[in-house]
Every structure is written in structure tokens, then in C-alpha cells.
Write a protein that holds these residues in place. Sequence first.
Motif, short mmCIF file in Angstrom:
data_model
loop_
_atom_site.label_atom_id
_atom_site.label_comp_id
_atom_site.label_asym_id
_atom_site.label_seq_id
_atom_site.Cartn_x
_atom_site.Cartn_y
_atom_site.Cartn_z
N LYS A 235 -4.17 -12.04 -6.62
CA LYS A 235 -5.58 -11.80 -6.29
C LYS A 235 -6.14 -12.88 -5.34
CE LYS A 235 -6.76 -9.09 -10.37
NZ LYS A 235 -7.70 -8.92 -11.52
N GLY A 236 -5.25 -13.53 -4.57
CA GLY A 236 -5.70 -14.54 -3.61
C GLY A 236 -5.98 -13.95 -2.25
N THR A 237 -6.22 -14.84 -1.27
CA THR A 237 -6.58 -14.38 0.08
C THR A 237 -5.41 -13.66 0.78
OG1 THR A 237 -5.95 -16.54 1.00
CG2 THR A 237 -8.25 -16.24 0.35
N THR A 238 -4.21 -14.19 0.62
CA THR A 238 -3.06 -13.54 1.25
C THR A 238 -2.84 -12.15 0.67
OG1 THR A 238 -2.02 -15.71 1.55
CG2 THR A 238 -0.61 -13.79 1.84
N ALA A 239 -3.00 -12.05 -0.64
CA ALA A 239 -2.85 -10.76 -1.31
C ALA A 239 -3.86 -9.75 -0.77
CB ALA A 239 -3.01 -10.92 -2.82
N ALA A 240 -5.08 -10.21 -0.54
CA ALA A 240 -6.12 -9.32 -0.01
C ALA A 240 -5.75 -8.81 1.38
CB ALA A 240 -7.46 -10.05 0.04
N GLY A 241 -5.22 -9.71 2.21
CA GLY A 241 -4.80 -9.29 3.55
C GLY A 241 -3.60 -8.36 3.50
N LEU A 242 -2.62 -8.68 2.64
CA LEU A 242 -1.43 -7.86 2.55
C LEU A 242 -1.71 -6.48 1.97
CD1 LEU A 242 1.26 -10.47 1.42
CD2 LEU A 242 1.11 -9.31 3.63
N ASP A 243 -2.78 -6.37 1.19
CA ASP A 243 -3.16 -5.06 0.68
C ASP A 243 -3.43 -4.10 1.84
OD1 ASP A 243 -2.89 -5.67 -1.96
OD2 ASP A 243 -5.03 -6.06 -2.32
N VAL A 244 -3.96 -4.65 2.94
CA VAL A 244 -4.23 -3.83 4.13
C VAL A 244 -2.93 -3.51 4.86
CG1 VAL A 244 -5.43 -3.72 6.34
CG2 VAL A 244 -6.54 -4.81 4.38
N LEU A 245 -2.11 -4.55 5.11
CA LEU A 245 -0.87 -4.35 5.86
C LEU A 245 0.17 -3.53 5.10
CD1 LEU A 245 -0.22 -7.88 7.46
CD2 LEU A 245 -1.03 -5.82 8.60
N MET A 246 0.20 -3.71 3.79
CA MET A 246 1.24 -3.06 2.99
C MET A 246 0.78 -1.79 2.29
SD MET A 246 3.09 -6.47 1.38
CE MET A 246 4.44 -5.53 0.66
N GLY A 247 -0.53 -1.55 2.27
CA GLY A 247 -1.04 -0.34 1.65
C GLY A 247 -0.49 0.89 2.36
N ASP A 248 0.08 1.83 1.60
CA ASP A 248 0.72 3.02 2.16
C ASP A 248 1.80 2.64 3.18
OD1 ASP A 248 -0.90 4.81 0.70
OD2 ASP A 248 -2.49 4.65 2.21
N GLU A 249 2.35 1.42 3.03
CA GLU A 249 3.38 0.92 3.95
C GLU A 249 2.93 1.01 5.40
OE1 GLU A 249 6.98 3.08 2.99
OE2 GLU A 249 7.50 1.60 1.46
N ALA A 250 1.67 0.68 5.62
CA ALA A 250 1.05 0.86 6.95
C ALA A 250 1.82 0.14 8.05
CB ALA A 250 -0.40 0.37 6.90
N LEU A 251 2.08 -1.15 7.87
CA LEU A 251 2.75 -1.91 8.92
C LEU A 251 4.21 -1.48 9.07
CD1 LEU A 251 2.57 -4.11 11.04
CD2 LEU A 251 3.20 -5.78 9.30
N THR A 252 4.88 -1.23 7.96
CA THR A 252 6.28 -0.80 8.02
C THR A 252 6.41 0.52 8.78
OG1 THR A 252 6.85 -1.91 5.95
CG2 THR A 252 8.31 -0.14 6.67
N ARG A 253 5.51 1.45 8.48
CA ARG A 253 5.54 2.74 9.17
C ARG A 253 5.27 2.56 10.66
NH1 ARG A 253 1.80 5.85 8.38
NH2 ARG A 253 0.44 4.72 6.94
N LEU A 254 4.31 1.71 11.02
CA LEU A 254 3.95 1.49 12.42
C LEU A 254 5.11 0.86 13.19
CD1 LEU A 254 1.83 1.56 14.65
CD2 LEU A 254 1.03 -0.67 13.87
N ILE A 255 5.74 -0.15 12.59
CA ILE A 255 6.86 -0.81 13.25
C ILE A 255 8.05 0.14 13.36
CG2 ILE A 255 8.54 -2.68 13.08
CD1 ILE A 255 5.76 -3.56 13.96
N THR A 256 8.28 0.95 12.33
CA THR A 256 9.37 1.93 12.39
C THR A 256 9.16 2.91 13.53
OG1 THR A 256 9.74 1.75 10.00
CG2 THR A 256 10.61 3.72 11.11
N GLU A 257 7.92 3.38 13.70
CA GLU A 257 7.61 4.29 14.80
C GLU A 257 7.77 3.58 16.14
OE1 GLU A 257 3.67 5.74 14.09
OE2 GLU A 257 4.20 6.71 12.19
#
Length: 271
Positions: A235-257
Motif C-alpha cells: 500500500k505504498g507509493t510504488t504500489a499505487a503507481g504499479l497498480d496503474v501499470l500492471m492493472g489488466d497487464e496494461a504495460l505488458t500488453r502495450l509492450i507486447t503489441e
Amino acid sequence: MTAKLVLVGCGHMGRAMLSGWIGSGRIAPTEVVVVEPNEDLRAKAAALGCAAVAGTEGLPADIFPKIVVIAVKPQAIRDVLAGYARFGNGATTFVSIAAGTSVATFESILGEKTPVIRCMPNLPAAIGKGMMVVFANGHVSDKARDFVAGLLAASGEVASVDDERLMDAVTAVSGSGPGYVFHFIEALIAAARTAGLPAETAARLAVQTVYGAATMAATSSEEPGVLRQQVTSHKGTTAAGLDVLMGDEALTRLITETVDAARRRSIELGS
């Protein structure tokens, strides 16, 4: 004429690699002939101590290089290679750094028995931090393979693949990858400025953070995922940011595309 290597094309990547080879002492400038039609680029090659000519007509008739490195744009490969057919089907090994250009293309122009090594370098080779991946056909000798690997090692890490079809994926990941990272830095700078940081501070924080994290990932015995977990407090600051990047694998999907788009373009360039 004694010349161990002919470098065809001395643009950004060709010159970066040449500088690394000479600077590391792996080859002497007097053992290299550069073929470059652009006068300014030719002068830069000459400044490194190499012989430099504008075209194949400038090569001595008695030259017999061990290695010919082709560092021109993929679209120009066929026209350029025709001028080097006299070195085909023999002891000269051709090394290509052209994206998407198959070994079969070289063999069709130079002869089916021509030793060919495909290499995909990337821009950090200019500072000795590159990633070079190679594929060699069955006509490349162990001696030539080792010599080329030694040259490439002057510019960074060297890996190989046994299946040429994987070179399109290599191109999309490490060949094009620096562009993705540079844009990520741009985006991090923009976000930092939106958060209120001055432009100079935003740039410094973004660049050093990416550099430090990449260096740590390269030198740590831990996997990147473990390092991510180590820096992420519950529940820290990094976790809050990663919730955006990793939610629904957003960044992974974008990089894969992103990688898939680059891979498909590499295939198109080779067709």
C-alpha cells in the motif's frame, strides 16, 4: 593489398562499431578499408586512420578481405551487394547488420556457398554497451565466427540464435528496444513536469532512475520481478503507481503489441 576487413557503410551504427573495434585494439586501422559514398562520413572514417573510398571501384584489384561488413539500409542491400560478388563463394565472410535481410538474400546474390553472418546490433554499441545477436549459416568457419564475435564484443554483449527466423524477434526487442526506452524516459520526464518538477530536475531524475534500475537489473542475481517486489511496499507509493501499470497487464500488453509491430515490420523489410 592487405586488408582484413572491408566496412561498407559508415553511418551512425557502422562508425560506432568501427570506433569500438579500433579503440579496443581488436583490429588496426590499417587493416580496414571503408566504402562510403558520403564525403563527410568518409572523412570521419579516414580520421580514424582507415583507408576510405567512395565505392567499390575504389577498392584495389588485389584486395582479398577476410571479412566484409555490410552496414547499409535494408532497402539498398541488393544494389550494394552486387558490387561485392567477386568475394562470394570463397573464404570471405560477409557480416550484415541490415534489419530483416535474410541469409538467403546474400546467398542469392553472392553465391550459395558464401559464408554469411547476420548481426543485429543496437545503438548503445556506440558507447560499448550494445547488445549484438548473431546467426551464421553453415559455411562460416569456427575461426571466422570467433573473430567476428571478438569484434562485436568490443561494442557490448554478444549472443547467438540457431534459428534465423528468431532474428525478426531479436530486431524487435534489442534492435528497436533503445527507442522504446528513450520514449519511456521522455514520458517519465513529461509526467515529472506535470507533477510540478522543473524541466532540468525532471530530466535528471528520469534518466538517472532508468540508468540505475537497468544497471541494478543487469548486475543483480535477482530476477527483475523480484527486484520490483523488493522496492514495492504494501500500500505504498510504488504500489499505487504499479497498480496503474500492471492493472489488466496494461504495460505488458502495450509492450507486447509494440514488439509485435516491430517484428512484423522486420519481416516486411525482408520480403
